[in-house]
Motif scaffolding. Structure first.
Motif, mmCIF file in Angstrom:
data_model
loop_
_atom_site.group_PDB
_atom_site.id
_atom_site.type_symbol
_atom_site.label_atom_id
_atom_site.label_comp_id
_atom_site.label_asym_id
_atom_site.label_seq_id
_atom_site.Cartn_x
_atom_site.Cartn_y
_atom_site.Cartn_z
ATOM 1 N N GLU A 1 0.842 -1.200 0.000
ATOM 2 C CA GLU A 1 0.000 0.000 0.000
ATOM 3 C C GLU A 1 0.877 1.251 0.000
ATOM 4 O O GLU A 1 0.631 2.200 -0.744
ATOM 5 C CB GLU A 1 -0.857 -0.038 1.260
ATOM 6 C CG GLU A 1 -2.095 0.789 1.242
ATOM 7 C CD GLU A 1 -2.818 0.629 2.575
ATOM 8 O OE1 GLU A 1 -3.573 -0.347 2.708
ATOM 9 O OE2 GLU A 1 -2.587 1.460 3.492
ATOM 10 N N PHE A 2 1.920 1.220 0.816
ATOM 11 C CA PHE A 2 2.856 2.349 0.903
ATOM 12 C C PHE A 2 3.504 2.612 -0.450
ATOM 13 O O PHE A 2 3.538 3.750 -0.939
ATOM 14 C CB PHE A 2 3.902 2.037 1.976
ATOM 15 C CG PHE A 2 5.106 2.943 1.985
ATOM 16 C CD1 PHE A 2 4.993 4.276 2.365
ATOM 17 C CD2 PHE A 2 6.362 2.462 1.630
ATOM 18 C CE1 PHE A 2 6.106 5.112 2.384
ATOM 19 C CE2 PHE A 2 7.485 3.283 1.647
ATOM 20 C CZ PHE A 2 7.351 4.611 2.029
ATOM 21 N N LEU A 3 3.983 1.544 -1.095
ATOM 22 C CA LEU A 3 4.632 1.698 -2.405
ATOM 23 C C LEU A 3 3.658 2.275 -3.428
ATOM 24 O O LEU A 3 3.992 3.169 -4.203
ATOM 25 C CB LEU A 3 5.176 0.350 -2.890
ATOM 26 C CG LEU A 3 6.402 -0.175 -2.143
ATOM 27 C CD1 LEU A 3 6.771 -1.575 -2.629
ATOM 28 C CD2 LEU A 3 7.593 0.772 -2.302
ATOM 29 N N THR A 4 2.429 1.744 -3.421
ATOM 30 C CA THR A 4 1.425 2.233 -4.365
ATOM 31 C C THR A 4 1.140 3.712 -4.104
ATOM 32 O O THR A 4 1.080 4.515 -5.038
ATOM 33 C CB THR A 4 0.132 1.402 -4.214
ATOM 34 O OG1 THR A 4 0.483 0.022 -4.332
ATOM 35 C CG2 THR A 4 -0.892 1.764 -5.271
ATOM 36 N N ASN A 5 1.006 4.064 -2.830
ATOM 37 C CA ASN A 5 0.670 5.456 -2.490
ATOM 38 C C ASN A 5 1.764 6.455 -2.877
ATOM 39 O O ASN A 5 1.461 7.601 -3.166
ATOM 40 C CB ASN A 5 0.367 5.585 -0.994
ATOM 41 C CG ASN A 5 -0.965 4.947 -0.648
ATOM 42 O OD1 ASN A 5 -1.785 4.702 -1.536
ATOM 43 N ND2 ASN A 5 -1.179 4.666 0.622
ATOM 44 N N ILE A 6 3.027 6.024 -2.842
ATOM 45 C CA ILE A 6 4.077 6.968 -3.221
ATOM 46 C C ILE A 6 4.397 6.847 -4.713
ATOM 47 O O ILE A 6 5.277 7.542 -5.219
ATOM 48 C CB ILE A 6 5.374 6.794 -2.388
ATOM 49 C CG1 ILE A 6 6.020 5.428 -2.634
ATOM 50 C CG2 ILE A 6 5.091 6.988 -0.895
ATOM 51 C CD1 ILE A 6 7.397 5.264 -1.995
ATOM 52 N N GLY A 7 3.698 5.959 -5.419
ATOM 53 C CA GLY A 7 3.910 5.821 -6.856
ATOM 54 C C GLY A 7 5.193 5.075 -7.216
ATOM 55 O O GLY A 7 5.799 5.325 -8.261
ATOM 56 N N ALA A 8 5.604 4.148 -6.344
ATOM 57 C CA ALA A 8 6.825 3.386 -6.615
ATOM 58 C C ALA A 8 6.466 2.044 -7.248
ATOM 59 O O ALA A 8 5.395 1.495 -6.998
ATOM 60 C CB ALA A 8 7.598 3.151 -5.319
ATOM 61 N N SER A 9 7.370 1.527 -8.056
ATOM 62 C CA SER A 9 7.168 0.196 -8.617
ATOM 63 C C SER A 9 8.027 -0.796 -7.841
ATOM 64 O O SER A 9 8.857 -0.401 -7.018
ATOM 65 C CB SER A 9 7.580 0.186 -10.085
ATOM 66 O OG SER A 9 8.981 0.393 -10.170
ATOM 67 N N TRP A 10 7.829 -2.057 -8.097
ATOM 68 C CA TRP A 10 8.680 -3.085 -7.510
ATOM 69 C C TRP A 10 8.665 -4.295 -8.421
ATOM 70 O O TRP A 10 7.859 -4.351 -9.354
ATOM 71 C CB TRP A 10 8.217 -3.443 -6.086
ATOM 72 C CG TRP A 10 6.856 -4.082 -6.020
ATOM 73 C CD1 TRP A 10 6.542 -5.395 -6.147
ATOM 74 C CD2 TRP A 10 5.602 -3.399 -5.824
ATOM 75 N NE1 TRP A 10 5.187 -5.582 -6.037
ATOM 76 C CE2 TRP A 10 4.581 -4.384 -5.835
ATOM 77 C CE3 TRP A 10 5.239 -2.054 -5.624
ATOM 78 C CZ2 TRP A 10 3.229 -4.055 -5.651
ATOM 79 C CZ3 TRP A 10 3.888 -1.744 -5.454
ATOM 80 C CH2 TRP A 10 2.904 -2.733 -5.469
ATOM 81 N N ARG A 11 9.566 -5.217 -8.189
ATOM 82 C CA ARG A 11 9.620 -6.443 -8.986
ATOM 83 C C ARG A 11 8.714 -7.473 -8.334
ATOM 84 O O ARG A 11 8.845 -7.734 -7.139
ATOM 85 C CB ARG A 11 11.053 -6.992 -9.020
ATOM 86 C CG ARG A 11 12.031 -6.087 -9.733
ATOM 87 C CD ARG A 11 11.854 -6.113 -11.226
ATOM 88 N NE ARG A 11 12.064 -7.453 -11.764
ATOM 89 C CZ ARG A 11 11.747 -7.807 -13.011
ATOM 90 N NH1 ARG A 11 11.194 -6.925 -13.839
ATOM 91 N NH2 ARG A 11 11.981 -9.025 -13.429
#
Lengths: 340, 340
Positions: B191-201
């Motif tokens: 949720e945190f990654l999505t909220n800051i607009g970050a991607s991940w593998r």
């Protein structure tokens, strides 16, 4: 051939089974039952039948006298036969039997409780009355190691803290309750009965998945046993560790200068003495005092909140606990009171 | 749009997420990381990516400097892309990245370990070397609350005692290891990654039922979550209780007059001082000393046997522990030694 009447006539393995139960009571629980009158909760199923035989064999050595109590819940067509079986068993073993026939369905409707809960309430009510009426000292139930493991898993699910997490106590002095088979695996009980040539009533074990206990027994415990075939043994060891910790934590309580009011409805503890203790101990002291005050499950969430207030010495703050219990922080004491 | 670069530019919810991690380190673990060099174990998956961003946002406030380490296990065709992702991420975030490409299959064959175990060993070896080589203070991993709950269930299965039962520690000074997200639910990280607009593998999570951890994650944990939707929160609370108990038990050790030999391969404890303690404490002292001596899991079964020998003052008796460790009872001391 009926089962032997005396310990010395048993096959060696079965005699050892009985002696291990005696040792558990005497050494692990530190109880001397000499001269006590023990009331056995008898359903006629394998577990309680094994408990009755086992105690019957131990009675002369341990100088105990036995009584039994059976409750016919009237929920299954064969419940009358269970009662008849208990009557025969007790007559053959020369143990006085006290019986009650209850209308559990009716009681459940009346009280708004579920069938299982209403049955348990009514059953323990009868046991407690018989305990008092027959001047017995302790109620003995046949809970065994499988029950303990299921109980611990249920406690884990519900978020129970330590040492309660490890499962029900073997001896509960507040309820005059003793569970002498608590560390004995369930299969050993059936094996014992088979080895002494005793019969029992096959209890159609409750498989209704509406009850958490049944879901734990049927779905969860088997997964743990599949991962670790010695899981029951592990849980017995965890229970022993919890017992040690419980005793140890209690020692700190006895050193506190706690004031009790006349009716046992209120305790107060000096704040300075509490604050001198480690939080690990303070939390256990809150829990023990709240448990002693009245029924109602004490949640760790609330205990942790209470400890924050105590640490901050927030005079005037109150923390509520289920069952109408509360803790009130005053200037120099922490007061625990039950709803009057 | 790439994720913001500063804490003050984050959406309020995401900023609060970071500040909770800071508070966990500072208040719950009591660690002051000011001036420390922290090495983040980075796979490029959601968990470690969230950890890197979170620490990056906190770095100016906490006065910490960051490094990252990535291991390409060479086990999946897309592992090169994971490495490339980590390189980009670290470049954009201005964090030095140290990389290793390992042949885990080869290492597994060579050592006779399973793939998973060989991978973990090689990975931590590289992390420890980087820690030393880059003069960093702590290794940080992204273990979160779901990992903790799985770990606690695995420990329950294996028969672990208390307080270890509640799961892995958040801070392990012996290994210079810190797990700042240990009480954060896994879903919060995504949720945190999505909220800051970050991607991940997307890490194809290991579903091979040959590993206990996967069976716990896929079969057992879901049953507990179904019974109690707040089960993760309960496990976080249980972990906190265990931390309190761990600290409390340790206090007794510090009061003992323990002799250490020069190489740390041997400890001895005066018997009289041990016997004056409650068994609950004695058992924890044995455990702590054996854990400090050398690797090799200490079983409670053996601790209980050792305590019997101590209580009976059976001079000359020895209890063996895994990893070649042993406890020897002498006339006036209990000596713990590792195989030389």
């Amino acid at each position: 051939m009926p089962p032997p009447l005396r310990l010395q006539d048993l096959p060696p393995k079965s005699a050892r089974f009985c002696l291990r139960v005696e040792r558990f009571i005497r050494k692990d629980l530190g109880l001397d039952l000499k001269g006590k009158r023990l009331l056995v909760a008898l359903s006629g199923g394998a577990d309680s039948t094994a408990l009755l035989y086992c105690l019957r064999y131990l009675a002369p050595r341990m100088c105990i006298s036995l009584l039994a109590a059976h409750v016919d819940h009237g929920l299954r067509p064969e419940s009358g036969q269970d009662a008849a079986y208990c009557r025969e068993l007790c007559a053959a073993q020369n143990v006085p039997l006290y019986e009650a026939k209850l209308d559990v369905s009716g009681l459940a409707k009346q009280s708004g409780m579920g069938i299982e809960e209403a049955g348990r309430h009514a059953r323990y009510d009868f046991f407690q009355k018989t305990l008092v009426g027959q001047n017995a000292d302790l109620l003995l139930t046949a809970h065994h190691l499988n029950d303990l493991a299921e109980d611990a898993l249920m406690r884990l699910i519900r978020g129970t803290g330590w040492p309660e997490l490890a499962g029900m106590p073997a001896y509960d002095p507040q309820r005059n309750l003793l569970r002498p088979l608590l560390l004995t695996p369930g299969t050993n009980l059936r094996e014992f009965l088979t080895n002494i040539g005793a019969s029992w009533r096959e209890d159609p074990s409750n498989t209704d998945p509406a009850f958490l206990r049944n879901r734990v027994r049927l779905d969860i415990l088997p997964l743990f046993l599949r991962e670790n075939p010695n899981f029951l043994e592990s849980m017995a060891r965890l229970w022993r560790i919890a017992e040690l910790d419980r005793q140890f934590f209690l020692e700190f309580k006895t050193k506190l200068d706690i004031s009790y009011d006349a009716g046992g409805k209120q305790f107060s503890v000096p704040l300075d003495a509490l604050l001198a203790l480690h939080p690990a101990i303070r939390l256990r002291i809150y829990k023990t005092l709240l448990d002693a005050l009245a029924s109602g499950q004490v949640l760790w969430k609330n205990l942790l909140r209470l400890d924050e207030a105590v640490l901050a010495r927030r005079s005037g703050s109150r923390v509520q606990f289920p069952g109408g219990k509360q803790a009130c922080l005053e200037r120099s004491v922490l007061r625990f009171c039950a709803a009057s």
